[in-house]
Design a protein around this motif. Sequence first.
Motif, PDB file in Angstrom:
ATOM      1  N   LEU A  57       0.729  -1.180  -0.225  1.00 28.42           N
ATOM      2  CA  LEU A  57       0.042  -0.116  -0.028  1.00 28.42           C
ATOM      3  C   LEU A  57       0.926   1.425   0.004  1.00 28.42           C
ATOM      4  O   LEU A  57       1.686   1.279   0.904  1.00 28.42           O
ATOM      5  N   PHE A  58       0.749   2.067  -1.001  1.00 31.09           N
ATOM      6  CA  PHE A  58       1.615   3.191  -1.130  1.00 31.09           C
ATOM      7  C   PHE A  58       1.498   4.137  -0.031  1.00 31.09           C
ATOM      8  O   PHE A  58       2.221   5.021   0.215  1.00 31.09           O
ATOM      9  N   ALA A  59       0.256   4.304   0.087  1.00 30.16           N
ATOM     10  CA  ALA A  59      -0.040   5.176   1.455  1.00 30.16           C
ATOM     11  C   ALA A  59       0.516   4.919   2.941  1.00 30.16           C
ATOM     12  O   ALA A  59       1.224   5.610   3.420  1.00 30.16           O
ATOM     13  N   ALA A  60       0.692   3.620   3.012  1.00 30.68           N
ATOM     14  CA  ALA A  60       1.641   3.222   4.156  1.00 30.68           C
ATOM     15  C   ALA A  60       2.951   3.521   4.022  1.00 30.68           C
ATOM     16  O   ALA A  60       3.482   3.778   5.051  1.00 30.68           O
ATOM     17  N   HIS A  61       3.404   3.326   2.600  1.00 27.06           N
ATOM     18  CA  HIS A  61       4.844   3.456   2.596  1.00 27.06           C
ATOM     19  C   HIS A  61       5.306   5.046   2.657  1.00 27.06           C
ATOM     20  O   HIS A  61       6.366   5.187   3.527  1.00 27.06           O
ATOM     21  N   VAL A 193       1.650  17.205  -3.810  1.00 27.31           N
ATOM     22  CA  VAL A 193       0.323  17.687  -4.600  1.00 27.31           C
ATOM     23  C   VAL A 193       0.574  16.924  -6.000  1.00 27.31           C
ATOM     24  O   VAL A 193      -0.390  16.699  -6.812  1.00 27.31           O
ATOM     25  N   LEU A 194       2.023  16.825  -6.649  1.00 26.33           N
ATOM     26  CA  LEU A 194       2.024  16.059  -7.739  1.00 26.33           C
ATOM     27  C   LEU A 194       1.474  14.865  -7.568  1.00 26.33           C
ATOM     28  O   LEU A 194       0.706  14.322  -8.706  1.00 26.33           O
ATOM     29  N   LEU A 195       1.709  14.095  -6.713  1.00 24.73           N
ATOM     30  CA  LEU A 195       1.360  12.668  -6.512  1.00 24.73           C
ATOM     31  C   LEU A 195      -0.415  12.656  -6.450  1.00 24.73           C
ATOM     32  O   LEU A 195      -1.178  12.067  -6.792  1.00 24.73           O
ATOM     33  N   GLN A 222      -3.304   9.071  -4.436  1.00 28.50           N
ATOM     34  CA  GLN A 222      -3.913  10.266  -3.793  1.00 28.50           C
ATOM     35  C   GLN A 222      -3.744  10.633  -2.334  1.00 28.50           C
ATOM     36  O   GLN A 222      -3.090  11.636  -1.847  1.00 28.50           O
ATOM     37  N   LEU A 223      -4.048   9.251  -1.533  1.00 26.58           N
ATOM     38  CA  LEU A 223      -3.925   9.481  -0.162  1.00 26.58           C
ATOM     39  C   LEU A 223      -2.429   9.544   0.080  1.00 26.58           C
ATOM     40  O   LEU A 223      -2.028  10.430   1.340  1.00 26.58           O
ATOM     41  N   ALA A 224      -1.600   8.982  -0.520  1.00 28.65           N
ATOM     42  CA  ALA A 224       0.014   8.983  -0.111  1.00 28.65           C
ATOM     43  C   ALA A 224       0.506  10.340  -0.407  1.00 28.65           C
ATOM     44  O   ALA A 224       0.918  10.900   0.358  1.00 28.65           O
TER      45      ALA A 224
END
Length: 263
Positions: A57-61, A193-195, A222-224
Amino acid sequence: MPLMAVAIAYATGATRLCRRSGHGRPIRARQALWFAMGWIVLAAALVSPIHALSQRLFAAHMIEHELLMAVAAPLLVAACPAAALLWALPAGFRRNLGTIGHGKLLRMTWAFVARPLNATVIHGIAIWVWHIPALFEMALQQGVLHYAQHASFFGTGLLFWWTLLPRPGRQQNYGSAVMHLFVTSLHTGLLGVLLLLSPKLWYPQNAVGAALWNLSPIEDQQLAGLVMWIPAGLVYGGAALLMAGLWIRSSETRAGADALRPS
């Protein structure tokens, strides 16, 4: 095991320092609290379920990386743990380290990287380079690169905060610290913001578990981006406001001292 070794070394060295001198115990107690908090955050980032979840999960990363750079690093720098860690070592080894530390090349290298501008640039480069999609996904696949990624985030974070946070016995340039914190808040916020706004998925391999959390891969990204933009930005921005407050207070103190000085 490295985390446990550092904790044991700090506890051993801090105990020895307290036994040798009764002066400054409240300061050392406060530093020990900062160290404990920083160590707990570091452990949470590296050996808790956050780390396992970060593989899928990228947000967790992103949360893991921000804990390393924006939370654990400043707490550990505020703890000023060098003296305690050195006192955990045998006396002969401490002397050898002192000799090495006084080497001309090492002192010149440290004097260069420890300038606030250079530390800010080095930290910024580490953040942006590791978010290049090809390099980021290579780090997911190869353990050595993943360790290098974490080490560079944490190491440059320590360097960045060490150059900016006030420490005993050092003349503090609060204006410079405010500027570098503000710049770091801006460029990390820009990356966030780019992500957040990008219609393209940057790291497909890091979103394979997004569906388990009722997220699409792009929502995970987007969450990340939101995590990097808002909470992390608040840390850097809050630190800049703190430094600005200390800057104003030190200016008022100097102005008061000048007014009391006989002409």
